[in-house]
Design a protein around this motif. Structure first.
Motif, short mmCIF file in Angstrom:
data_model
loop_
_atom_site.label_atom_id
_atom_site.label_comp_id
_atom_site.label_asym_id
_atom_site.label_seq_id
_atom_site.Cartn_x
_atom_site.Cartn_y
_atom_site.Cartn_z
N THR A 16 0.86 -1.18 0.00
CA THR A 16 0.00 0.00 0.00
C THR A 16 0.90 1.24 0.00
O THR A 16 1.23 1.77 -1.05
N ASP A 17 1.36 1.67 1.19
CA ASP A 17 2.22 2.85 1.26
C ASP A 17 3.54 2.57 1.98
O ASP A 17 4.15 3.47 2.54
N GLU A 18 4.01 1.33 1.93
CA GLU A 18 5.26 0.97 2.57
C GLU A 18 6.46 1.46 1.75
O GLU A 18 6.39 1.58 0.54
N VAL A 19 7.56 1.73 2.45
CA VAL A 19 8.83 1.98 1.77
C VAL A 19 9.36 0.64 1.29
O VAL A 19 9.37 -0.34 2.03
N ILE A 20 9.80 0.59 0.02
CA ILE A 20 10.40 -0.63 -0.52
C ILE A 20 11.82 -0.30 -0.95
O ILE A 20 12.05 0.53 -1.83
N VAL A 21 12.80 -0.95 -0.31
CA VAL A 21 14.21 -0.77 -0.65
C VAL A 21 14.67 -1.99 -1.44
O VAL A 21 14.59 -3.12 -0.95
N THR A 22 15.13 -1.76 -2.66
CA THR A 22 15.63 -2.84 -3.51
C THR A 22 17.14 -2.71 -3.67
O THR A 22 17.70 -1.64 -3.46
N THR A 23 17.75 -3.80 -4.10
CA THR A 23 19.18 -3.75 -4.39
C THR A 23 19.55 -4.85 -5.38
O THR A 23 18.87 -5.87 -5.46
N MET A 24 20.59 -4.62 -6.12
CA MET A 24 21.17 -5.60 -7.05
C MET A 24 20.12 -6.34 -7.87
O MET A 24 19.40 -5.73 -8.62
N GLY A 25 19.97 -7.64 -7.69
CA GLY A 25 19.11 -8.44 -8.56
C GLY A 25 17.63 -8.20 -8.44
O GLY A 25 16.84 -8.68 -9.27
N THR A 26 17.19 -7.42 -7.43
CA THR A 26 15.76 -7.12 -7.31
C THR A 26 15.40 -5.76 -7.88
O THR A 26 14.22 -5.47 -8.09
N THR A 27 16.40 -4.92 -8.15
CA THR A 27 16.14 -3.53 -8.53
C THR A 27 15.41 -3.40 -9.87
O THR A 27 14.39 -2.71 -9.96
N VAL A 28 15.93 -4.03 -10.91
CA VAL A 28 15.30 -3.91 -12.23
C VAL A 28 13.95 -4.63 -12.27
O VAL A 28 12.96 -4.04 -12.74
N PRO A 29 13.82 -5.86 -11.77
CA PRO A 29 12.50 -6.50 -11.78
C PRO A 29 11.45 -5.70 -11.01
O PRO A 29 10.30 -5.63 -11.44
N TRP A 30 11.85 -5.09 -9.89
CA TRP A 30 10.88 -4.29 -9.15
C TRP A 30 10.48 -3.04 -9.94
O TRP A 30 9.31 -2.64 -9.95
N GLY A 31 11.45 -2.43 -10.61
CA GLY A 31 11.16 -1.25 -11.42
C GLY A 31 10.19 -1.53 -12.55
O GLY A 31 9.50 -0.62 -13.03
N LYS A 32 10.10 -2.78 -12.98
CA LYS A 32 9.15 -3.16 -14.04
C LYS A 32 7.71 -3.20 -13.54
O LYS A 32 6.78 -3.10 -14.34
N ILE A 33 7.53 -3.35 -12.22
CA ILE A 33 6.16 -3.50 -11.70
C ILE A 33 5.72 -2.37 -10.78
O ILE A 33 4.55 -2.33 -10.39
N SER A 34 6.62 -1.45 -10.43
CA SER A 34 6.24 -0.40 -9.50
C SER A 34 6.93 0.92 -9.83
O SER A 34 8.11 0.95 -10.17
N THR A 35 6.17 2.01 -9.70
CA THR A 35 6.73 3.36 -9.82
C THR A 35 6.30 4.21 -8.62
O THR A 35 6.10 5.41 -8.73
N HIS A 36 6.15 3.58 -7.50
CA HIS A 36 5.70 4.24 -6.28
C HIS A 36 6.76 5.23 -5.78
O HIS A 36 7.96 4.96 -5.88
N PRO A 37 6.37 6.40 -5.25
CA PRO A 37 7.36 7.37 -4.75
C PRO A 37 8.17 6.88 -3.55
O PRO A 37 9.20 7.46 -3.23
N LEU A 38 7.72 5.79 -2.91
CA LEU A 38 8.46 5.24 -1.78
C LEU A 38 9.30 4.03 -2.17
O LEU A 38 9.76 3.28 -1.32
N ASP A 39 9.54 3.85 -3.48
CA ASP A 39 10.50 2.86 -3.96
C ASP A 39 11.89 3.49 -3.91
O ASP A 39 12.08 4.64 -4.31
N TYR A 40 12.87 2.72 -3.44
CA TYR A 40 14.23 3.24 -3.36
C TYR A 40 15.20 2.18 -3.83
O TYR A 40 15.26 1.08 -3.28
N ALA A 41 16.00 2.51 -4.85
CA ALA A 41 17.01 1.59 -5.37
C ALA A 41 18.33 1.83 -4.66
O ALA A 41 18.97 2.86 -4.83
N SER A 42 18.74 0.86 -3.85
CA SER A 42 20.00 0.98 -3.12
C SER A 42 21.13 0.45 -3.98
O SER A 42 21.75 -0.58 -3.70
#
Length: 199
Positions: A16-42
């Motif tokens: 819903t409105d959680e912060v999602i921190v991605t890194t390395m192998g999860t960063t690109v796949p997550w970017g394909k399914i979410s554009t939420h302002p609380l997404d953060y690519a570490s």
């Protein structure tokens, strides 16, 4: 074994409105399914520090759920983070850590991680570090059924996802990926996240 993209989609379905921190192998796949302002690519900073970066957010914003989509290689680089989390006087109840466990350093060419053998157990490590809520999944239906309960539990929570080997490219911020959170510097991303959390 689980498919990483399908796991991430199940996680996105809960979000819903959680912060999602991605890194390395999860960063690109997550970017394909979410554009939420609380997404953060570490990425574009010190490798392996997604879990502790997210810990800082969870401590600073106790009213905001913080989810980490980590890899096993990245988790090994900062294994002490697990002990740091549980050693706190009040471990963060809003912290949920997923480890995508495929036994390799995926984005650098799938070299095996030192612990990539059958005798190594992430759940044993997490419990030994003091996590009280620890889960492991290698079946998508079981993960789907359990996620709503896990999502609403009091943390800190550790979830190991036994995923199949994948072939993700390095998540370069300037590599031409069409995902908003990879089209800006880490300084810009951090500033945007800070602004989003201040609202």
């Amino acid at each position: 074994m689980l498919n990483k993209e399908k796991c991430l989609q199940l996680i996105a379905n809960q979000r819903t409105d959680e912060v999602i921190v991605t890194t390395m192998g999860t960063t690109v796949p997550w970017g394909k399914i979410s554009t939420h302002p609380l997404d953060y690519a570490s990425v574009g900073s010190a490798m392996g520090h997604a879990a502790d970066f997210a810990l800082g957010i969870a401590l600073a914003k106790p009213d905001k759920r913080v989810i980490v989509l980590n890899g096993d290689g990245s988790m090994l680089m900062c294994l002490g983070t697990l002990a740091t989390i549980t050693a706190l006087n009040t471990p963060p109840p809003n912290y949920l850590l997923f480890v995508c466990d495929n036994g390799t350093y995926e984005v650098t060419g799938n070299q095996p991680v030192p612990a990539g053998n059958s005798s190594f157990s992430w759940t044993t490590i997490a419990r030994g570090a003091g996590f009280e809520r620890v889960y492991e999944f290698d079946d998508l239906h079981a993960l789907d059924a359990a996620l709503p309960k896990i999502w609403n539990e009091t943390g800190p929570i550790f979830v190991n996802l036994k995923i199949s080997q994948a072939y993700e490219p390095p998540p370069d911020r300037w590599g031409g990926f069409p995902y908003p959170y990879l089209q800006e510097s880490i300084a810009e991303s951090t500033h945007k996240l800070k602004q989003a959390l201040a609202r």
